[in-house]
Design a protein around this motif. Structure first.
Motif, PDB file in Angstrom:
ATOM      1  N   ARG A 307       0.836  -1.196   0.000  1.00  0.00           N
ATOM      2  CA  ARG A 307       0.000   0.000   0.000  1.00  0.00           C
ATOM      3  C   ARG A 307       0.876   1.252   0.000  1.00  0.00           C
ATOM      4  O   ARG A 307       1.767   1.402   0.822  1.00  0.00           O
ATOM      5  CB  ARG A 307      -0.916   0.010   1.232  1.00  0.00           C
ATOM      6  CG  ARG A 307      -1.934   1.137   1.244  1.00  0.00           C
ATOM      7  CD  ARG A 307      -2.860   1.004   2.439  1.00  0.00           C
ATOM      8  NE  ARG A 307      -3.923   1.989   2.421  1.00  0.00           N
ATOM      9  CZ  ARG A 307      -3.817   3.226   2.924  1.00  0.00           C
ATOM     10  NH1 ARG A 307      -2.685   3.615   3.489  1.00  0.00           N
ATOM     11  NH2 ARG A 307      -4.837   4.063   2.868  1.00  0.00           N
ATOM     12  N   VAL A 308       0.639   2.118  -0.964  1.00  0.00           N
ATOM     13  CA  VAL A 308       1.367   3.377  -1.065  1.00  0.00           C
ATOM     14  C   VAL A 308       0.583   4.489  -0.379  1.00  0.00           C
ATOM     15  O   VAL A 308       1.106   5.224   0.458  1.00  0.00           O
ATOM     16  CB  VAL A 308       1.641   3.734  -2.536  1.00  0.00           C
ATOM     17  CG1 VAL A 308       2.389   5.064  -2.634  1.00  0.00           C
ATOM     18  CG2 VAL A 308       2.432   2.613  -3.212  1.00  0.00           C
ATOM     19  N   HIS A 309      -0.682   4.618  -0.729  1.00  0.00           N
ATOM     20  CA  HIS A 309      -1.595   5.534  -0.048  1.00  0.00           C
ATOM     21  C   HIS A 309      -3.010   5.036  -0.316  1.00  0.00           C
ATOM     22  O   HIS A 309      -3.202   3.957  -0.905  1.00  0.00           O
ATOM     23  CB  HIS A 309      -1.389   6.991  -0.491  1.00  0.00           C
ATOM     24  CG  HIS A 309      -1.325   7.199  -1.971  1.00  0.00           C
ATOM     25  ND1 HIS A 309      -2.421   7.040  -2.787  1.00  0.00           N
ATOM     26  CD2 HIS A 309      -0.293   7.529  -2.788  1.00  0.00           C
ATOM     27  CE1 HIS A 309      -2.083   7.285  -4.033  1.00  0.00           C
ATOM     28  NE2 HIS A 309      -0.789   7.579  -4.072  1.00  0.00           N
ATOM     29  N   ARG A 310      -3.996   5.801   0.105  1.00  0.00           N
ATOM     30  CA  ARG A 310      -5.379   5.336   0.066  1.00  0.00           C
ATOM     31  C   ARG A 310      -5.830   4.897  -1.322  1.00  0.00           C
ATOM     32  O   ARG A 310      -6.613   3.948  -1.464  1.00  0.00           O
ATOM     33  CB  ARG A 310      -6.308   6.432   0.600  1.00  0.00           C
ATOM     34  CG  ARG A 310      -7.773   6.004   0.707  1.00  0.00           C
ATOM     35  CD  ARG A 310      -8.578   7.054   1.426  1.00  0.00           C
ATOM     36  NE  ARG A 310      -8.535   8.334   0.746  1.00  0.00           N
ATOM     37  CZ  ARG A 310      -9.090   9.445   1.211  1.00  0.00           C
ATOM     38  NH1 ARG A 310      -9.722   9.423   2.373  1.00  0.00           N
ATOM     39  NH2 ARG A 310      -9.013  10.577   0.539  1.00  0.00           N
ATOM     40  N   SER A 311      -5.337   5.558  -2.352  1.00  0.00           N
ATOM     41  CA  SER A 311      -5.811   5.258  -3.702  1.00  0.00           C
ATOM     42  C   SER A 311      -4.803   4.473  -4.551  1.00  0.00           C
ATOM     43  O   SER A 311      -5.027   4.284  -5.745  1.00  0.00           O
ATOM     44  CB  SER A 311      -6.167   6.560  -4.427  1.00  0.00           C
ATOM     45  OG  SER A 311      -5.037   7.413  -4.501  1.00  0.00           O
ATOM     46  N   LEU A 312      -3.697   4.020  -3.961  1.00  0.00           N
ATOM     47  CA  LEU A 312      -2.700   3.280  -4.732  1.00  0.00           C
ATOM     48  C   LEU A 312      -2.110   2.140  -3.909  1.00  0.00           C
ATOM     49  O   LEU A 312      -1.562   2.363  -2.832  1.00  0.00           O
ATOM     50  CB  LEU A 312      -1.563   4.191  -5.214  1.00  0.00           C
ATOM     51  CG  LEU A 312      -0.404   3.492  -5.935  1.00  0.00           C
ATOM     52  CD1 LEU A 312      -0.896   2.762  -7.178  1.00  0.00           C
ATOM     53  CD2 LEU A 312       0.700   4.487  -6.280  1.00  0.00           C
ATOM     54  N   THR A 313      -2.239   0.943  -4.423  1.00  0.00           N
ATOM     55  CA  THR A 313      -1.558  -0.233  -3.898  1.00  0.00           C
ATOM     56  C   THR A 313      -0.720  -0.827  -5.018  1.00  0.00           C
ATOM     57  O   THR A 313      -1.222  -1.074  -6.118  1.00  0.00           O
ATOM     58  CB  THR A 313      -2.553  -1.284  -3.382  1.00  0.00           C
ATOM     59  OG1 THR A 313      -3.272  -0.733  -2.272  1.00  0.00           O
ATOM     60  CG2 THR A 313      -1.829  -2.546  -2.938  1.00  0.00           C
ATOM     61  N   ARG A 314       0.561  -1.033  -4.750  1.00  0.00           N
ATOM     62  CA  ARG A 314       1.430  -1.649  -5.748  1.00  0.00           C
ATOM     63  C   ARG A 314       1.353  -3.170  -5.612  1.00  0.00           C
ATOM     64  O   ARG A 314       1.426  -3.705  -4.512  1.00  0.00           O
ATOM     65  CB  ARG A 314       2.881  -1.205  -5.556  1.00  0.00           C
ATOM     66  CG  ARG A 314       3.207   0.166  -6.131  1.00  0.00           C
ATOM     67  CD  ARG A 314       4.713   0.366  -6.150  1.00  0.00           C
ATOM     68  NE  ARG A 314       5.101   1.572  -6.838  1.00  0.00           N
ATOM     69  CZ  ARG A 314       5.609   2.650  -6.243  1.00  0.00           C
ATOM     70  NH1 ARG A 314       5.755   2.659  -4.926  1.00  0.00           N
ATOM     71  NH2 ARG A 314       5.953   3.706  -6.934  1.00  0.00           N
ATOM     72  N   HIS A 315       1.213  -3.836  -6.752  1.00  0.00           N
ATOM     73  CA  HIS A 315       1.250  -5.295  -6.803  1.00  0.00           C
ATOM     74  C   HIS A 315       2.607  -5.701  -7.358  1.00  0.00           C
ATOM     75  O   HIS A 315       3.026  -5.215  -8.417  1.00  0.00           O
ATOM     76  CB  HIS A 315       0.136  -5.817  -7.707  1.00  0.00           C
ATOM     77  CG  HIS A 315      -1.240  -5.488  -7.209  1.00  0.00           C
ATOM     78  ND1 HIS A 315      -2.058  -6.433  -6.638  1.00  0.00           N
ATOM     79  CD2 HIS A 315      -1.925  -4.322  -7.174  1.00  0.00           C
ATOM     80  CE1 HIS A 315      -3.198  -5.869  -6.275  1.00  0.00           C
ATOM     81  NE2 HIS A 315      -3.150  -4.584  -6.600  1.00  0.00           N
ATOM     82  N   VAL A 316       3.299  -6.586  -6.659  1.00  0.00           N
ATOM     83  CA  VAL A 316       4.623  -7.060  -7.073  1.00  0.00           C
ATOM     84  C   VAL A 316       4.511  -8.550  -7.348  1.00  0.00           C
ATOM     85  O   VAL A 316       4.140  -9.330  -6.478  1.00  0.00           O
ATOM     86  CB  VAL A 316       5.669  -6.802  -5.980  1.00  0.00           C
ATOM     87  CG1 VAL A 316       7.033  -7.324  -6.439  1.00  0.00           C
ATOM     88  CG2 VAL A 316       5.755  -5.307  -5.644  1.00  0.00           C
ATOM     89  N   LEU A 317       4.855  -8.935  -8.564  1.00  0.00           N
ATOM     90  CA  LEU A 317       4.853 -10.347  -8.961  1.00  0.00           C
ATOM     91  C   LEU A 317       6.285 -10.781  -9.235  1.00  0.00           C
ATOM     92  O   LEU A 317       6.998 -10.134 -10.023  1.00  0.00           O
ATOM     93  CB  LEU A 317       4.021 -10.555 -10.229  1.00  0.00           C
ATOM     94  CG  LEU A 317       2.534 -10.220 -10.164  1.00  0.00           C
ATOM     95  CD1 LEU A 317       1.873 -10.539 -11.501  1.00  0.00           C
ATOM     96  CD2 LEU A 317       1.839 -10.966  -9.030  1.00  0.00           C
ATOM     97  N   VAL A 318       6.706 -11.860  -8.595  1.00  0.00           N
ATOM     98  CA  VAL A 318       8.003 -12.475  -8.879  1.00  0.00           C
ATOM     99  C   VAL A 318       7.726 -13.686  -9.749  1.00  0.00           C
ATOM    100  O   VAL A 318       7.020 -14.614  -9.337  1.00  0.00           O
ATOM    101  CB  VAL A 318       8.718 -12.887  -7.579  1.00  0.00           C
ATOM    102  CG1 VAL A 318      10.081 -13.506  -7.891  1.00  0.00           C
ATOM    103  CG2 VAL A 318       8.881 -11.680  -6.647  1.00  0.00           C
ATOM    104  N   LEU A 319       8.269 -13.675 -10.955  1.00  0.00           N
ATOM    105  CA  LEU A 319       7.921 -14.661 -11.986  1.00  0.00           C
ATOM    106  C   LEU A 319       9.138 -15.497 -12.373  1.00  0.00           C
ATOM    107  O   LEU A 319      10.252 -15.003 -12.430  1.00  0.00           O
ATOM    108  CB  LEU A 319       7.392 -13.951 -13.227  1.00  0.00           C
ATOM    109  CG  LEU A 319       6.248 -12.935 -13.005  1.00  0.00           C
ATOM    110  CD1 LEU A 319       5.950 -12.182 -14.285  1.00  0.00           C
ATOM    111  CD2 LEU A 319       5.000 -13.642 -12.477  1.00  0.00           C
ATOM    112  N   ASP A 320       8.866 -16.774 -12.619  1.00  0.00           N
ATOM    113  CA  ASP A 320       9.936 -17.625 -13.162  1.00  0.00           C
ATOM    114  C   ASP A 320       9.334 -18.649 -14.105  1.00  0.00           C
ATOM    115  O   ASP A 320       8.125 -18.609 -14.378  1.00  0.00           O
ATOM    116  CB  ASP A 320      10.756 -18.257 -12.039  1.00  0.00           C
ATOM    117  CG  ASP A 320       9.913 -19.094 -11.087  1.00  0.00           C
ATOM    118  OD1 ASP A 320       8.773 -19.512 -11.482  1.00  0.00           O
ATOM    119  OD2 ASP A 320      10.349 -19.318  -9.947  1.00  0.00           O
TER     120      ASP A 320
END
Length: 320
Positions: A307-320
């Motif tokens: 969560r960055v702020h109320r209107s932004l959440t970053r999604h992080v995907l680690v892919l292989d």
């Protein structure tokens, strides 16, 4: 065993990053991790793990219990000592000054001289939740990220990724010295700077010439060997297997300029191209692109929401 002092608000994310340098790193308590071994050189390049120390004992979160455990522990070593106690994230009611005095007294009774300014050995007493972890400090990460704030770089654009997260993404991608690390949507070059500082060769592309020129300017301030060119992330001018890792921050649909593609087509195409040129990828976005990643041939090894702020959440995907 090693005790890790984790930073940031997401311990699972910090432990996942730490596994680039700490074998079998896992969360043991708020702000605390454990690992079976630590690569000291690589640990210095971590973002969200601050310190690692040789485990001495684990006790209940009381000064008396910690002192009793230290008396029973094997503390054989030569040189002066100091004790540093922490109430990790204020999860206990322990008096850390009392802890330092009492544990220091145990070490004095064991024959050590105390040097609070420049000790040969530092005992960390980490009180977290209902446990205390005692460890001899072994290595600290280099906390120089404030020297590379996006606003202090030669070229700045709003929305640039901070160097702490950029470094963590490189570690999640298991970037090693000598690796070719590609960011196909490089923007101002923040991820590439951190990859270069880890000893990799950064290669970036972007659809906007302004960003290409700005990224070159920023990279030139921090990294000796790099390459940046204008290109479409869905049609990269690279041979198959050209990169060791791909890391990119996908456009956030509400604020980023997308010159020739719908957002879904752009991300899907970039994921497919990433799969063609490497077998390691980390994707950051403002939404969950797991289905697109699987459609492009990736497996999702790990997934985090930050969560960055109320209107932004970053999604992080680690892919292989």
């Amino acid at each position: 065993m090693f005790v890790l002092e984790l930073g940031g608000a997401d311990d699972d994310f910090a432990a996942a990053e730490a596994r680039a340098a700490a074998t079998d790193a896992r969360v043991a308590a708020p702000g605390i991790g454990l690992a079976s071994d630590v690569d000291r050189e690589r640990f210095r390049g971590l973002a969200y793990a601050h310190r690692a120390g040789h485990h001495v004992a684990t006790t209940d979160a009381s000064v008396a219990a910690a002192a009793d455990a230290l008396r029973e522990a094997d503390v054989a070593r030569e040189g002066t000592v100091a004790v540093r106690a922490r109430n990790v994230r204020n999860t206990t009611d322990v008096d850390t000054q009392q802890a330092e005095r009492d544990l220091g007294g145990v070490l004095v009774d064991a024959g050590f001289d105390v040097d609070l300014d420049d000790p040969d050995h530092e005992l960390r007493a980490l009180f977290a939740d209902d446990s205390c972890f005692l460890a001899w400090l072994t290595v600290e990460s280099v906390r120089d990220f404030g020297e590379r704030k996006p606003t202090d770089r030669p070229f700045f654009q709003p929305g640039s990724m901070d160097p702490l997260l950029a470094r963590a993404l490189c570690n999640l991608a298991r970037v090693q010295p000598g690796d070719v690390v590609l960011d196909p949507m490089c923007g101002t070059g923040g991820v590439l700077i951190e990859a270069g500082l880890l000893g990799a060769r950064p290669v970036g592309t972007d659809a906007q010439q302004k960003m290409v020129e700005g990224a070159r300017e920023n990279l030139d301030a921090y990294v000796d060997d790099f390459g940046v060119a204008r290109a479409d992330a869905t049609r990269l001018p690279l041979r198959d297997g050209a990169a060791d890792a791909v890391i990119f921050d996908a456009p956030y649909g509400r604020q980023s300029k997308i010159e020739t593609h719908e957002l879904a087509d752009l991300v899907a195409g970039a994921l497919a191209e990433a799969r063609r040129v490497t077998d390691r990828c980390v994707l950051v976005a403002d939404r969950d692109w797991r289905d697109a990643a699987r459609d492009a041939g990736w497996s999702v090894a790990e997934r985090f929401e930050r969560r960055v702020h109320r209107s932004l959440t970053r999604h992080v995907l680690v892919l292989d």
